[in-house]
Design a protein around this motif. Structure first.
Motif, mmCIF file in Angstrom:
data_model
loop_
_atom_site.group_PDB
_atom_site.id
_atom_site.type_symbol
_atom_site.label_atom_id
_atom_site.label_comp_id
_atom_site.label_asym_id
_atom_site.label_seq_id
_atom_site.Cartn_x
_atom_site.Cartn_y
_atom_site.Cartn_z
ATOM 1 N N THR A 89 0.828 -1.219 0.000
ATOM 2 C CA THR A 89 0.000 0.000 0.000
ATOM 3 C C THR A 89 0.859 1.264 0.000
ATOM 4 O O THR A 89 0.334 2.378 -0.029
ATOM 5 C CB THR A 89 -0.937 0.033 1.232
ATOM 6 N N TRP B 160 0.962 6.062 -0.989
ATOM 7 C CA TRP B 160 1.384 7.079 -0.014
ATOM 8 C C TRP B 160 2.545 7.893 -0.582
ATOM 9 O O TRP B 160 2.554 9.128 -0.514
ATOM 10 C CB TRP B 160 1.786 6.396 1.298
ATOM 11 N N LEU C 6 -6.290 5.495 -1.409
ATOM 12 C CA LEU C 6 -5.295 4.660 -0.725
ATOM 13 C C LEU C 6 -5.957 3.377 -0.228
ATOM 14 O O LEU C 6 -7.162 3.327 -0.006
ATOM 15 C CB LEU C 6 -4.680 5.419 0.460
ATOM 16 N N ARG D 146 -4.103 3.735 3.937
ATOM 17 C CA ARG D 146 -5.397 4.416 4.105
ATOM 18 C C ARG D 146 -5.649 4.729 5.587
ATOM 19 O O ARG D 146 -6.148 5.794 5.945
ATOM 20 C CB ARG D 146 -6.513 3.524 3.549
#
Ligand SMILES: Cc1cc2nc3c(=O)[nH]c(=O)nc-3n(C[C@H](O)[C@H](O)[C@H](O)COP(=O)(O)OP(=O)(O)OC[C@H]3O[C@@H](n4cnc5c(N)ncnc54)[C@H](O)[C@@H]3O)c2cc1C
Length: 473
Positions: A110, A114, A159, A164
């Motif tokens: 993930t 970012w 995200l 997230r």
């Protein structure tokens, strides 16, 4: 010129320092028993050590134009934790290091989202600061930053997973309606500062910042009168003087009732307040036993779980309820700063607060303890001492914190742009030489001194003076 400053928060003291350095005769009146407003560090009642009563972590104290000109970094010492903030999750948490690439790498799959959202903001941090009111010289970077901020605020909603959750914690930190554009904007600015400079913690506590300001004021001929509540503007201002009000709009309306029009009074009365804060400070017999041991070194930890939990908790507080799993802000200053405890002590000090409905008298001690326990099993067994302060305490401590709204006014898009009233120079009042300079004026909440800086600049301009040099030497 005779200058009165009503209230000694960071904005009031910023105005006072500037006016004293410009050669004016400055007196600051403070109703509390010591100067500093939100910059207050007290001794625990019933345990050894000190704690920050209000502000604890100061991203803007190294970033704002005022504090950079004042060279705050040369006057007091700051610790800059490698981990600016983390978001606690059951299992593996999400961590925002000062180093953006390390952050993205540790976020795993993930992390790329970012990195893409944050890199342009970090690169154009001066522009980000200009847009958020911390920096006063817009540059080409401002245009890039505007574009990047717009992209980041949209990017936050795309995200996934840990990234997230990390974003959700930053977004909720600013206490704007969760999910709104204003909330995402504030979250993106805070996250950008986390990577650009870091989230510094003053050695000894927030009061160190107030002391540096008061020392400078006194060195330039000014004075602070504590324990003195100003109730009538005529006691501190006559035509020809300057007066700065580090008070909320309602506080100013009451003090100036005899001199302002009903229309202006009504405009000030329309200013709105947001959620309150219910705070709990702990003394522990050792470090918090975080399940994810990386969190031991975090300066700030957001406790909120996945985004849907943060959202649920924030929306409940706004509707006047308290979630059983509230969003909590936590700081663990003694991981780096041992001056807050007696020499040789192995204890730790932990500062927390939860967002609660405005005006709530709710004691959050138990709910915050359980919340920390979710992410750090065994936490409860380490508690040596615990002090709880509901939102109503903050309303009584400082009249600017109406209903315990510690940000001094609702943060939403409309009020970000029109605080405290909708005029071009919001620090100015209809009374000549009288200025509003609290967090209710732009750029809003936080320890940056910029509302005081703007108000003082206007006052000096009106008498044909430029801003004085604020540097240490
Ligand atoms: C629990 C809590 C946590 C926070 N955490 C952070 C944080 O970590 N980082 C951060 O940047 N910010 C934080 N803040 C917010 C920050 O403290 C405020 O935004 C900031 O202090 C606002 O500064 P100010 O100069 O506008 O006024 P204030 O700090 O509110 O000071 C105003 C002063 O004016 C005095 N006053 C008001 N009316 C009168 C009167 N009539 N006569 C005389 N004196 C008067 C008050 O007593 C007060 O001392 C926190 C606040 C709280 C309460």
């Amino acid at each position: 010129m005779r200058v009165s400053v009503v209230g000694s928060g960071p904005n009031g003291l910023a105005a006072a320092v500037i006016m004293a350095r410009a050669g004016h005769d400055v007196t600051v009146f403070e109703s509390a028993d010591k100067a500093g407003g939100g910059l207050r560090t007290d001794a625990f009642d019933g345990a050894e050590g000190t704690f920050d009563v209000a502000s604890a972590v100061h991203p803007m104290a190294l970033a704002s134009t005022f504090f950079r000109s004042f060279e705050l970094h040369r006057r007091i010492e700051f610790h800059l934790p490698d981990i600016s903030f983390a978001h606690a999750l059951v299992g593996r948490s999400a961590v925002a290091y000062r180093d953006l690439d390390r952050t993205a790498d540790e976020l795993g799959r993930t992390g790329e989202g970012w990195r893409m959202a944050m890199r342009p903001l970090v690169r154009h941090i001066d522009g980000v600061r200009a847009l958020s009111g911390l920096e006063i010289t817009p540059s080409l970077a401002t245009a890039f930053a505007a574009l990047s901020l717009a992209t980041a605020t949209v990017g936050f909603s795309t995200l996934r997973g840990e990234a997230r959750a990390l974003a959700a914690g930053a977004v909720a930190h600013g206490a704007a309606p969760f999910g709104s554009l204003a909330a995402r904007f504030v979250g993106a600015v805070l996250a950008a500062e986390a990577h650009a400079t870091g989230w510094p913690i003053p050695v000894g506590g927030a009061h160190a910042i107030a002391s540096a300001l008061v020392d400078d004021l006194v060195a330039h001929g000014g004075r602070v009168v504590v324990g003195h509540r100003v109730t009538d503007i005529r006691d501190v201002w006559q035509p020809g003087d300057a007066a700065f009000f580090d008070t909320g709009p309602r506080g100013f309306a009451d003090i100036a009732a005899s001199t302002i029009s009903n229309r202006y009074r009504a405009a000030l009365g329309r200013y709105r307040y947001g959620n309150g804060a219910s705070k709990v400070d702990f003394v522990l017999s050792g470090p918090i036993p975080w399940s994810d041991t990386r969190l031991r070194e975090a300066g700030t930890v957001h406790l909120g779980g996945p985004e849907r939990e943060v959202s649920r908790a924030e929306k409940a507080a706004r509707r006047g309820h308290l979630s059983a799993k509230p969003y909590v802000l936590l700081s663990q200053p003694t991981r780096l700063d041992r001056t807050r405890l007696p020499a040789g002590s192995d204890n730790e000090i932990v500062w927390t607060y939860a967002h609660v409905p405005n005006g709530s008298a709710f004691d959050a001690a138990e709910v915050i303890t359980s919340r920390i326990e979710n992410f750090a099993p065994g936490f409860r067994d380490l508690i040596v001492h615990r002090e709880s302060r509901p939102a109503t305490f903050f309303a009584g401590l400082n009249t600017n914190f109406v209903g315990g709204d510690v940000l001094g006014g609702r943060v939403d898009a409309a009020q970000l742009l029109t605080r405290p009233t909708s005029t071009g120079l919001p620090w100015r009042t209809p009374l000549p030489g009288v200025y509003l300079c609290s967090a209710a004026a732009p750029p809003g909440a936080g320890v940056h001194g910029m509302a005081g800086w703007h108000a003082a600049r206007l006052a000096l301009k009106s008498v044909g003076q430029a801003l004085p040099n604020l540097s240490l030497t």
